[in-house]
Write a protein that holds these residues in place. Structure first.
Motif, PDB file in Angstrom:
ATOM      1  N   ASN A 149      10.573   2.112  -0.567  1.00  0.00           N
ATOM      2  CA  ASN A 149       9.660   1.706  -1.964  1.00  0.00           C
ATOM      3  C   ASN A 149       9.390  -0.289  -2.068  1.00  0.00           C
ATOM      4  O   ASN A 149       8.180  -0.276  -2.194  1.00  0.00           O
ATOM      5  N   MET A 150      10.260  -0.898  -1.151  1.00  0.00           N
ATOM      6  CA  MET A 150      10.219  -2.369  -0.354  1.00  0.00           C
ATOM      7  C   MET A 150       9.473  -2.091   0.096  1.00  0.00           C
ATOM      8  O   MET A 150       8.214  -3.183  -0.219  1.00  0.00           O
ATOM      9  N   LEU A 151       9.303  -1.251   1.396  1.00  0.00           N
ATOM     10  CA  LEU A 151       8.223  -1.617   2.124  1.00  0.00           C
ATOM     11  C   LEU A 151       6.563  -1.374   2.305  1.00  0.00           C
ATOM     12  O   LEU A 151       6.097  -1.762   2.670  1.00  0.00           O
ATOM     13  N   SER A 152       6.504  -0.301   1.026  1.00  0.00           N
ATOM     14  CA  SER A 152       5.104  -0.456   0.197  1.00  0.00           C
ATOM     15  C   SER A 152       4.792  -1.635  -0.387  1.00  0.00           C
ATOM     16  O   SER A 152       3.180  -1.834  -0.611  1.00  0.00           O
TER      17      SER A 152
ATOM     18  N   PRO B  90       0.882 -15.532   5.521  1.00  0.00           N
ATOM     19  CA  PRO B  90       1.285 -15.488   7.163  1.00  0.00           C
ATOM     20  C   PRO B  90       2.781 -15.126   7.274  1.00  0.00           C
ATOM     21  O   PRO B  90       3.184 -15.029   8.202  1.00  0.00           O
ATOM     22  N   LEU B  91       3.473 -15.650   6.225  1.00  0.00           N
ATOM     23  CA  LEU B  91       4.859 -15.334   6.099  1.00  0.00           C
ATOM     24  C   LEU B  91       5.313 -13.812   6.174  1.00  0.00           C
ATOM     25  O   LEU B  91       6.150 -13.503   5.845  1.00  0.00           O
ATOM     26  N   GLY B  92       3.979 -12.590   5.489  1.00  0.00           N
ATOM     27  CA  GLY B  92       4.098 -11.421   5.365  1.00  0.00           C
ATOM     28  C   GLY B  92       5.361 -11.168   3.978  1.00  0.00           C
ATOM     29  O   GLY B  92       5.396 -11.901   2.761  1.00  0.00           O
ATOM     30  N   SER B  93       6.403 -10.677   4.203  1.00  0.00           N
ATOM     31  CA  SER B  93       7.439 -10.262   3.232  1.00  0.00           C
ATOM     32  C   SER B  93       8.467 -10.228   4.494  1.00  0.00           C
ATOM     33  O   SER B  93       8.497  -9.344   4.793  1.00  0.00           O
ATOM     34  N   ARG B  94       9.718 -10.821   3.383  1.00  0.00           N
ATOM     35  CA  ARG B  94      11.052 -10.382   4.274  1.00  0.00           C
ATOM     36  C   ARG B  94      12.048  -9.571   2.940  1.00  0.00           C
ATOM     37  O   ARG B  94      11.520  -9.660   1.451  1.00  0.00           O
TER      38      ARG B  94
ATOM     39  N   GLU C 270       9.670   2.207  14.619  1.00  0.00           N
ATOM     40  CA  GLU C 270       7.883   2.498  15.420  1.00  0.00           C
ATOM     41  C   GLU C 270       7.161   1.276  14.474  1.00  0.00           C
ATOM     42  O   GLU C 270       5.633   0.441  15.559  1.00  0.00           O
ATOM     43  N   ASN C 271       6.873   1.311  13.509  1.00  0.00           N
ATOM     44  CA  ASN C 271       6.567  -0.506  12.738  1.00  0.00           C
ATOM     45  C   ASN C 271       6.661  -1.491  13.196  1.00  0.00           C
ATOM     46  O   ASN C 271       5.906  -2.901  12.603  1.00  0.00           O
ATOM     47  N   ASP C 272       8.275  -1.718  13.960  1.00  0.00           N
ATOM     48  CA  ASP C 272       8.575  -3.578  13.930  1.00  0.00           C
ATOM     49  C   ASP C 272       8.910  -4.013  13.356  1.00  0.00           C
ATOM     50  O   ASP C 272       8.228  -4.834  13.691  1.00  0.00           O
TER      51      ASP C 272
ATOM     52  N   ASN D 113       7.584  -7.561   8.372  1.00  0.00           N
ATOM     53  CA  ASN D 113       6.434  -7.445   8.869  1.00  0.00           C
ATOM     54  C   ASN D 113       5.637  -8.680   9.541  1.00  0.00           C
ATOM     55  O   ASN D 113       4.324  -8.300   9.568  1.00  0.00           O
ATOM     56  N   ARG D 114       6.749 -10.139   9.848  1.00  0.00           N
ATOM     57  CA  ARG D 114       6.390 -11.107  10.249  1.00  0.00           C
ATOM     58  C   ARG D 114       7.437 -11.207  11.055  1.00  0.00           C
ATOM     59  O   ARG D 114       7.666 -12.517  11.121  1.00  0.00           O
TER      60      ARG D 114
END
Length: 711
Positions: free
Chosen positions: A360-363, A370-374, A402-404, A431-432
């Motif tokens: 859910n959080m990854l969605s 620039p910072l994406g999400s952590r 696989e999405n690193d 994702n950054r």
């Protein structure tokens, strides 16, 4: 206000429970009264200066026939909440009759704004009033919260000479007191504490893990923080404080908004109440009650930082059924396109939904900034390895790696939480990823870094000191190999699971005894014609044993054709099960013969070149399900599946082949394997010394026993 003053006020409120509620409530139920009353008293004190202005405006709005009054009344109160009843809390303590007090208190509670009503409803505080009235302690309870020795107001209290007798209690201070009360009540109810209360030391570590790696990139901007299992909101408030502190240290002015969802009504009420009494009433509007999995309140939102401690080992079957059942879930959070599969399912077993909260959080990650999400999320050990290749848990790990997105997993010390002593882990994702982390995952073993508690809090017997937190964060940021830090390529955790087949080998005996047994099976199957046919086949082929089942069936079919009998699949199955027997010396049973030139031989994948009636043909053998085996081939295996098969399988079973349709990719992470420390064997000298010591201890014992018996 000093920490000593805050502790004194906290202790005073804590003592009200023993003074007023003892013998009326069991200790585990004190919180049902004390927490909502603390909220009510604080809100009452905050609203007192503007009370008359609210009442005057309320009268004007009613006379003008205006029904939508909320915004105007908030403005009049100067807060995100208000109370339109004619009473203040201090007006109620003088009521001589219990029933009048009950009626006036209920009218007072009914006067609060809708956001406070929501809190009171979830606390179920109105349900406590009859008990308090019946025990004749309601007035005493109110008096205690109005005691002139404490000040829960944001304004100072003066003595007759005009000097400050009691300092004001600002929003931060009352928030600290409220959170301390929550912590103490959670410790009193150890069996429930871990469900919605994460120790502050763990939360501080999680906040640092998501914020410090990008501390120098934070701008003077707005950031959104989210927790999909927010409990009492502690993770969000600590992360909020930490982000503001780091931004200030870097000369940045940030605006932060908190978002949360909680399924438990009482903890949801605590979160909203905490925000209101801290003066963050607007933030309370971003918190929702309901299940994050089946009732996502933020379906269209994306967030900069996300922290959570979801329930683990807890069934989410009810959510699954609300979502249509496992086979029919269509939620785009959990059914995605990945690795060429348009229906790649990220759905775990119904008995444990912890990884569903991570999905859910990854969605909700930001992909255009620039910072994406952590993200930092707490899990138990099952998230590392539960689920076979192709199943939900393994698919989630595969999708993440696989999405690193996976930066690190930190193993925490045992007994860190209030209601469980099991191993727990913090997953850190983004994702950054910075360039030096791309394609890699860091595992940190922090199980030996902790400070023992002087007194156990439930099952929690240790905590992370500031030095422990700093040591873990430094190790994470340095991204270096050490005894406690291991770095692996993403593919190190992946494997291909393949099925290894071996041919079915059957021999047939047509002796009198064997045919008698077969005749009985045919009677049960109501197929006497097949039994008669086999008697004729025995006459032409002899009793056997016949080690080539393929040749035997060819002869049987020829004879059946002469007698006008058709060998159906059912009849062949009956011959295999009731007449034939397995024999490792028999020829493999041929399942399929390819037309010449239609396929090439490939023994590794079950296409063999053999002589059939004197001609070379490509065939597939029937697989023996009892000899079927499964192999896990690491993705980093040099030469891949085929090299592994040639080296590890064929030397032991030369007739084996790989079912090429069976290959599934899975991922698992084994901390035990990566951080295993074998116990060194004792030396011969140490063993000899122990033996001699035992001999010395028992010297004369046998003589003493025997001597005692003789005498």
């Amino acid at each position: 206000m000093s920490n000593g003053d805050l502790n004194w006020i906290t202790n005073f409120i804590w003592g009200i429970a023993d003074d007023v509620l003892r013998d009326i409530y069991v200790r585990g139920k004190y919180r049902d009264v004390i927490l909502p009353m603390t909220v009510i008293r604080r809100l009452d004190a905050v609203l007192e200066p503007t009370k008359q202005s609210v009442l005057d405006l309320k009268k004007q709005l009613d006379e003008a026939g205006i029904t939508n009054q909320d915004a105007a009344l908030r403005q009049a109160s100067g807060q995100a909440f208000y109370n339109t009843s004619p009473f203040l809390l201090r007006d109620l303590k003088a009521r001589p009759k219990a029933q009048q007090l009950k009626a006036d208190l209920e009218a007072y509670l009914d006067g609060f704004s809708p956001n406070v009503q929501d809190i009171l409803d979830k606390f179920k505080f109105r349900n406590q009033i009859p008990t308090l009235v019946e025990a004749d302690i309601l007035g005493y309870l109110i008096e205690k919260f109005l005691d002139n020795s404490i000040n829960l107001s944001p304004n100072p209290i003066y003595d007759p000479a005009g000097n400050v007798r009691l300092p004001p209690l600002d929003n931060h201070a009352i928030g600290t007191i409220f959170e301390e009360l929550i912590r103490r009540f959670n410790e009193e109810n150890n069996e429930e504490a871990g469900e919605h209360f994460t120790p502050r030391d763990v939360v501080r570590l999680m906040a640092d893990l998501v914020i410090l790696p990008i501390a120098d990139k934070i701008e003077s901007a707005t950031y959104l923080l989210y927790d999909g299992a927010c409990g009492t909101g502690g993770m969000l408030t600590i992360a909020d404080e930490r982000l503001k502190q780091i931004a200030q240290e870097h000369g940045k002015d940030v605006s932060i908004h908190l978002f949360g969802q909680e399924v438990n009504p009482e903890t949801y009420a605590i979160t909203k109440a905490d925000l209101l009494i801290k003066g963050e009433g607007d933030e309370a509007e971003y918190f929702f009650l309901g299940s994050t999995l089946s009732q996502d309140a933020f379906a269209s939102r994306e967030f900069d930082f996300m922290l959570s401690n979801p329930p683990y080992g807890k069934s989410w079957k009810a959510d699954m059924e609300r979502m249509g059942g496992k086979a029919d879930i269509l939620d785009l959070r959990f059914v995605i396109e990945h690795a060429g599969d348009p229906d790649f399912k990220l759905i775990t077993r119904s008995s444990d939904g912890q990884m569903m909260f991570l999905v859910n959080m990854l969605s909700k990650m930001k992909h255009q900034t620039p910072l994406g999400s952590r993200i930092a999320e707490v899990h138990n050990g099952s998230s590392l390895f539960t689920g076979d290749a192709g199943q939900g848990e393994s698919n989630i790990r595969r999708w993440i790696i696989e999405n690193d997105w996976l930066e690190a997993i930190i193993a925490l010390p045992l007994n860190m939480f209030y209601n469980t002593g099991i191993a727990t882990y913090i997953w850190v994702l983004t994702n950054r990823k910075p360039d030096h982390r791309k394609g890699k995952v860091q595992l940190i073993d922090a199980t030996s870094w902790f400070k023992p508690l002087r007194k156990n809090l439930g099952k929690k017997n240790c905590e992370l000191s500031a030095e422990d937190i700093q040591r873990i964060v430094d190790l994470f940021l340095s991204f270096q190999e050490s005894e406690q830090s291991k770095i692996f390529a993403n593919e190190s955790f992946g494997f291909s699971k393949v099925t290894v087949e071996r041919p079915l080998r059957l021999q047939v005996e047509l002796s009198d005894a064997a045919r008698a047994r077969f005749r009985k099976a045919c009677v049960e199957a109501k197929d006497e014609a097949l039994s008669s046919l086999m008697d004729h086949v025995a006459e032409s082929l002899g009793p056997g044993p016949h080690l080539d089942f393929n040749a035997f069936m060819a002869a049987t079919e020829q004879r059946a054709k002469k007698q006008g009998i058709k060998i159906t699949a059912k009849r062949q199955k009956l011959i295999q099960t009731a007449l034939a027997e397995k024999d490792e010396d028999a020829a493999p049973i041929i399942k399929k013969v390819y037309r010449p030139g239609k396929t090439e031989p490939n023994p590794l994948y079950g296409r063999f070149e053999v002589k059939v009636n004197g001609r070379s043909q490509i065939v597939e053998y029937e697989a023996d399900s009892e000899l079927r085996d499964v192999e896990q081939v690491p993705l980093l295996e040099e030469g891949g599946i085929e090299a592994f098969f040639l080296r590890e399988v064929l030397p032991h079973v030369p007739d084996a082949w790989i079912d090429e349709t069976s290959a599934k990719i899975g991922y698992e992470i084994s901390f035990t394997r990566y951080f295993y420390k074998p116990t060194p064997l004792r030396t011969l000298e140490e063993i000899r010394a122990d033996i001699l010591s035992l001999e010395k201890e028992t010297e004369g014992l046998l003589d003493e026993i025997i001597g005692g018996e003789v005498s």
